[in-house]
Write a protein that holds these residues in place. Structure first.
Motif, mmCIF file in Angstrom:
data_model
loop_
_atom_site.group_PDB
_atom_site.id
_atom_site.type_symbol
_atom_site.label_atom_id
_atom_site.label_comp_id
_atom_site.label_asym_id
_atom_site.label_seq_id
_atom_site.Cartn_x
_atom_site.Cartn_y
_atom_site.Cartn_z
ATOM 1 N N LEU A 149 60.708 -40.375 1.724
ATOM 2 C CA LEU A 149 60.486 -39.793 0.393
ATOM 3 C C LEU A 149 59.169 -40.250 -0.249
ATOM 4 O O LEU A 149 58.423 -39.407 -0.757
ATOM 5 N N PRO A 150 58.836 -41.551 -0.239
ATOM 6 C CA PRO A 150 57.537 -41.940 -0.815
ATOM 7 C C PRO A 150 56.355 -41.270 -0.110
ATOM 8 O O PRO A 150 55.369 -40.914 -0.747
ATOM 9 N N GLN A 152 56.435 -38.295 1.321
ATOM 10 C CA GLN A 152 56.432 -36.904 0.857
ATOM 11 C C GLN A 152 55.765 -36.797 -0.509
ATOM 12 O O GLN A 152 54.971 -35.883 -0.749
ATOM 13 N N GLN A 153 56.084 -37.740 -1.400
ATOM 14 C CA GLN A 153 55.490 -37.728 -2.737
ATOM 15 C C GLN A 153 53.978 -37.976 -2.662
ATOM 16 O O GLN A 153 53.202 -37.303 -3.346
ATOM 17 N N LEU A 154 53.566 -38.919 -1.832
ATOM 18 C CA LEU A 154 52.140 -39.210 -1.662
ATOM 19 C C LEU A 154 51.403 -37.990 -1.133
ATOM 20 O O LEU A 154 50.331 -37.628 -1.644
ATOM 21 N N SER A 156 52.296 -34.848 -1.303
ATOM 22 C CA SER A 156 52.300 -33.788 -2.324
ATOM 23 C C SER A 156 51.236 -34.054 -3.386
ATOM 24 O O SER A 156 50.474 -33.154 -3.758
ATOM 25 N N GLN A 157 51.167 -35.291 -3.865
ATOM 26 C CA GLN A 157 50.172 -35.631 -4.877
ATOM 27 C C GLN A 157 48.756 -35.494 -4.334
ATOM 28 O O GLN A 157 47.858 -34.990 -5.023
#
Length: 187
Positions: A149-150, A152-154, A156-157
């Motif tokens: 998840l982290p 994926q967030q990285l 995406s950002q």
């Protein structure tokens, strides 16, 4: 120096200013320790200094990115005093055991051996450090999966920021992968 420069991102001058905390106490301690050695003998000073040197060196195993500069300087200062308690008395005791006609040879041999073993010690420590760094990087790289998840967030950002800056989606994704790889290397 490797910790301060590679992980903390300090420059050589900044690292040197922190590391001088080891040299200054050693410089001050050596004349005092010389007087103590003259009164109690080298053996007592060395046997006191060796455990202190081991303890202060062991403290560096607790280093992490949140360790304050003050704490590092304190550990270095204590280690410098301990090194002064071990190095100077052992060198003095060793050279005192040599007959006067052989003193020049003994002094030269002592300096050569110190340089050779210092180089070997540095090479061994750097080799161990590099192998452990490779091992830990490989272990951390295993956690970099699409399900993370982290990550994926990285990604995406990074993609959103890259596209907002005029990069293509592929370039933004590549930038995100570079950022993730850098984070793994720093961890």
């Amino acid at each position: 120096p490797l910790f301060l420069q590679n992980l903390r991102g300090l420059g050589a001058a900044e690292s040197g200013l922190i590391l001088v905390a080891q040299v200054l106490p050693m410089t001050v301690a050596m004349p005092v320790i010389g007087r103590v050695v003259d009164t109690v003998g080298a053996r007592a000073v060395i046997l006191t200094g060796l455990p202190l040197l081991a303890l202060t060196t062991w403290q560096f195993g607790n280093l992490d990115l949140t360790t304050s500069d003050t704490q590092i300087k304190l550990w270095l200062a204590m280690r410098g005093c301990a090194m002064g308690m071990v190095m100077m008395p052992s060198m003095t005791a060793g050279l005192n055991a040599v007959p006067l006609p052989l003193m020049s040879r003994a002094s030269s041999m002592s300096n050569v051996m110190r340089q050779v073993f210092g180089a070997f010690g540095t090479a061994i420590v750097v080799t161990i450090l590099q192998s452990r760094q490779t091992f830990h990087s490989a272990m951390l790289a295993q956690t970099v999966t699409p399900e993370n998840l982290p990550l994926q967030q990285l990604m995406s950002q990074a993609q959103q920021w890259g596209v907002s800056q005029g990069l293509s989606a592929a370039q933004s994704q590549a930038m995100g992968m570079m950022i993730a790889a850098k984070q793994v290397a720093l961890s």
